[in-house]
Enzyme design. Structure first.
Site, short mmCIF file in Angstrom:
data_model
loop_
_atom_site.label_atom_id
_atom_site.label_comp_id
_atom_site.label_asym_id
_atom_site.label_seq_id
_atom_site.Cartn_x
_atom_site.Cartn_y
_atom_site.Cartn_z
N ASP A 29 0.82 -1.21 0.00
CA ASP A 29 0.00 0.00 0.00
C ASP A 29 0.86 1.27 0.00
O ASP A 29 1.84 1.36 0.73
CB ASP A 29 -0.86 -0.04 1.28
CG ASP A 29 -1.88 1.06 1.36
OD1 ASP A 29 -2.77 1.08 0.51
OD2 ASP A 29 -1.79 1.89 2.29
N GLU B 107 1.74 -0.21 -5.01
CA GLU B 107 0.84 0.89 -5.36
C GLU B 107 1.61 2.20 -5.29
O GLU B 107 1.98 2.66 -4.22
CB GLU B 107 -0.34 0.96 -4.37
CG GLU B 107 -1.34 2.01 -4.77
CD GLU B 107 -2.06 2.67 -3.60
OE1 GLU B 107 -3.13 3.26 -3.86
OE2 GLU B 107 -1.56 2.62 -2.46
C1 GLC Z 1 -3.87 3.36 -0.38
C2 GLC Z 1 -5.14 2.57 -0.36
C3 GLC Z 1 -6.25 3.46 0.11
C4 GLC Z 1 -5.93 3.92 1.51
C5 GLC Z 1 -4.57 4.58 1.58
C6 GLC Z 1 -4.10 4.68 2.99
O1 GLC Z 1 -3.89 4.37 -1.32
O2 GLC Z 1 -5.38 2.00 -1.61
O3 GLC Z 1 -7.50 2.84 0.06
O4 GLC Z 1 -6.90 4.82 1.94
O5 GLC Z 1 -3.58 3.85 0.90
O6 GLC Z 1 -3.79 3.42 3.50
#
Ligand code: GLC
Length: 567
Positions: free
Chosen positions: A228, A293
């Site tokens: 994440d 991500e």
């Molecule tokens: C990432 C996740 C998102 C979350 C954020 C904080 O972007 O995909 O859903 O709110 O991280 O963890």
């Protein structure tokens, strides 16, 4: 001298071989090459106990759906103990399951059934922050060693006797990224919600804890992790103000007003990733995957490959292209991405996720299949978000219905720009109560009212539905031409984009997309050097192009907004 040049020659030969033919052994071990990964947002997939929130038993009961779809791996958004400030992305215990979702024993059953169906299981790893309810944070507040350094703490800036945050950094969820803690008498950093304090990777002890989290789940049979928000992991140690972007038209509290040169994409982040890769590689069994991500620039994105990510998410369909993009925009963006991938690594194509509008909302219901078609025909990994296989659309929410912190923090006049709730509504299984998602009429987010007609059960009966098309597209990943063929992206006309995959001795696999809302006629045979007649493998929904019919490519007429895969 001679010896040096012979040596150089040898090196070049070996290097040349490697560049032209990536290590085939490695490629075989890498089960994720040429597959589809399917994201499950657990709260919204299937509720087994009637409380209106999805859970692990629900997911386990529905795994056949993924197997039917020919998916290779499922990625579960967070299922860990959480106060649910950010619906699971605020974790109070990284190694236990939240009671909303079930128990560790439910998780074991899920993994074992997934394995029996040939599905790999990927978990969400959320290393940037924990919940403020995590025991580490409680101990950090009390300055208990070594927890005192597990989070990013700074003294207040005192101006004219008044306390201010240490700098101008803004939270991705709006407002200052600093929160005062009265007990510790310091501010802590939270790049997301106040309840999500940032972890400090300059503490070796903290990183060791996080490695143990990885080991905990690897020991429970998982095949890898989606990491994440990795760019936010480490911050510049000087804690300087970030530069302001002039004239954004955004309120001062909006993170879009700053250039995030100190809070994102820092070099040390990549070293941390490398340390986690070593943990994965030390695990026995089949090779493990990291998906990362990062909404970032091409250079930073590609760097993740080198430091251990197998799938640095390619968000071009979310962040770069939209329903106004032309065939040329698509060609340019796709070529640019392919040309930047370091040798030996796989491309990937993210169709949608839980943080963005649904694909059928971003590109329109007619165009939704195009992106899945590209993800299928292009080399590499396709990433699908649950519900996209049936063309689910956003369900706009009122301010009162909004629960996402990204929406709530923006306030009643701007929540609809930032809220992610509309794309997170329950999966539409059938036309019964709550779309077959729950036995309860009251679900954590409302079910979209279109569920009576837009649902999986109905689409299974229809050979031309989103479901039927998606299922075929996922299966196409097993076609040897798609697995190993060459790739050309061609502008076949102003409004028509073509992709052709070729492997000597086999029929090419061809994708044609009409970007105009009006019919387009092009001589695909001439421009793409393909046979004058090919079989329809799949046509986009609404195009009325039927599979298993023969189509002439010399010329071919594509209805408005239609796309077709020919073999
Ligand atoms: C990432 C996740 C998102 C979350 C954020 C904080 O972007 O995909 O859903 O709110 O991280 O963890």
């Amino acid at each position: 001298m001679l010896r040096t040049s012979v040596f150089l020659c040898l090196i070049l030969q070996v290097l040349g071989k490697y560049l032209a033919f990536p290590d085939t052994q490695a490629a075989t071990d890498e089960w994720w090459r040429n597959t589809f990964v399917y994201q499950i947002y657990p709260r919204s997939f299937k509720d087994s106990n009637g409380d209106g929130v999805g859970d692990l038993i629900g997911i386990t009961n529905k795994l056949e759906h993924l197997a039917d779809l020919n998916i290779s791996a499922l990625w579960l958004s967070p299922i860990y103990t959480s106060p649910m400030v950010d619906f699971g992305y605020d974790i109070a215990n990284f190694t236990d399951i939240d009671p909303t979702f079930g128990t560790l024993s439910d998780f074991t059953k899920l993994v074992s059934k997934a394995k029996s169906l040939g599905l790999k299981v990927v978990l969400d790893f959320v290393p940037n922050h924990s919940s403020d309810k995590h025991v580490w944070f409680q101990k950090s507040v009390q300055r208990i060693k070594p927890y005192d350094e597990y989070y990013v703490w700074k003294d207040a800036k005192i101006i004219n006797g008044t306390r201010h945050p240490p700098n101008n950094w803004l939270s991705i969820f709006q407002g200052s990224a600093w929160q005062w803690n009265e007990q510790r008498k310091q501010y802590y950093l939270h790049q997301f919600a106040v309840g999500q304090p940032d972890l400090n990777y300059r503490s070796a002890a903290l990183n060791e804890e996080m490695k143990n989290v990885l080991r905990f789940w690897l020991n429970r049979g998982v095949d890898g992790f989606r990491i994440d928000t990795i760019p936010n992991l480490v911050e510049d140690a000087r804690f300087l103000d970030e530069p302001k972007i002039p004239n954004t038209g955004l309120p001062d509290t909006d993170p879009g007003t700053l250039r995030h040169i100190y809070t994102a994409d820092q070099n040390e982040t990549y070293d941390v990733l490398k340390s986690w890769r070593a943990v994965l590689d030390a695990t026995g069994g089949s090779k493990k995957i990291f998906l990362t991500e990062a909404y970032t620039s091409m250079n930073y994105l590609m760097k993740y490959y080198q430091y251990g990510s197998n799938v640095p998410f390619n968000f071009m369909y979310i962040a770069t292209l939209n329903n106004r993009s032309s065939a040329l925009d698509f060609k340019f963006t796709m070529d640019q991405y392919l040309n930047n991938i370091p040798p030996g690594f796989s491309a990937n194509w993210v169709v949608g996720n839980h943080d963005n509008h649904r694909v059928a909302w971003r590109f329109g219901e007619k165009r939704a299949d195009q992106l899945t078609m590209i993800a299928s025909v292009m080399p590499g990994i396709g990433v699908l978000y649950n519900g996209d296989e049936i063309g689910m659309i956003d369900r706009p929410m009122s301010w009162k219905e909004t629960v996402d912190p990204a929406g709530c923090n923006a306030g009643p006049s701007r929540y609809n720009i930032t809220s992610r709730d509309p794309a997170r509504t329950p999966f539409q299984w059938d036309s019964t109560t709550s779309a077959g998602f729950s036995t309860s009429n009251k679900t954590w987010l409302p079910v979209h009212s279109n569920y009576k007609t837009l649902n999986l059960a109905a689409q299974k009966m229809d050979a031309l539905s989103h479901y039927s098309v998606t299922k075929k597209l996922i299966a196409l990943k097993r076609n040897p031409v798609v697995q190993n063929g060459s790739t050309q992206i061609i502008l076949v006309g102003e409004n028509v984009l073509g992709v052709v995959r070729r492997l000597p001795g086999l029929s090419p696999v061809v994708l044609l997309i009409n970007f105009s809302d009006k019919p387009s006629t092009v001589d695909a045979a001439a421009w793409m050097n393909i046979p004058e007649k090919l079989n329809v493998y799949a046509g986009s929904v609404g195009s009325n192009i039927k599979p298993n019919t023969v189509m002439s490519t010399h010329p071919i007429t594509l209805p408005g907004a239609a796309s077709v895969v020919l073999v």
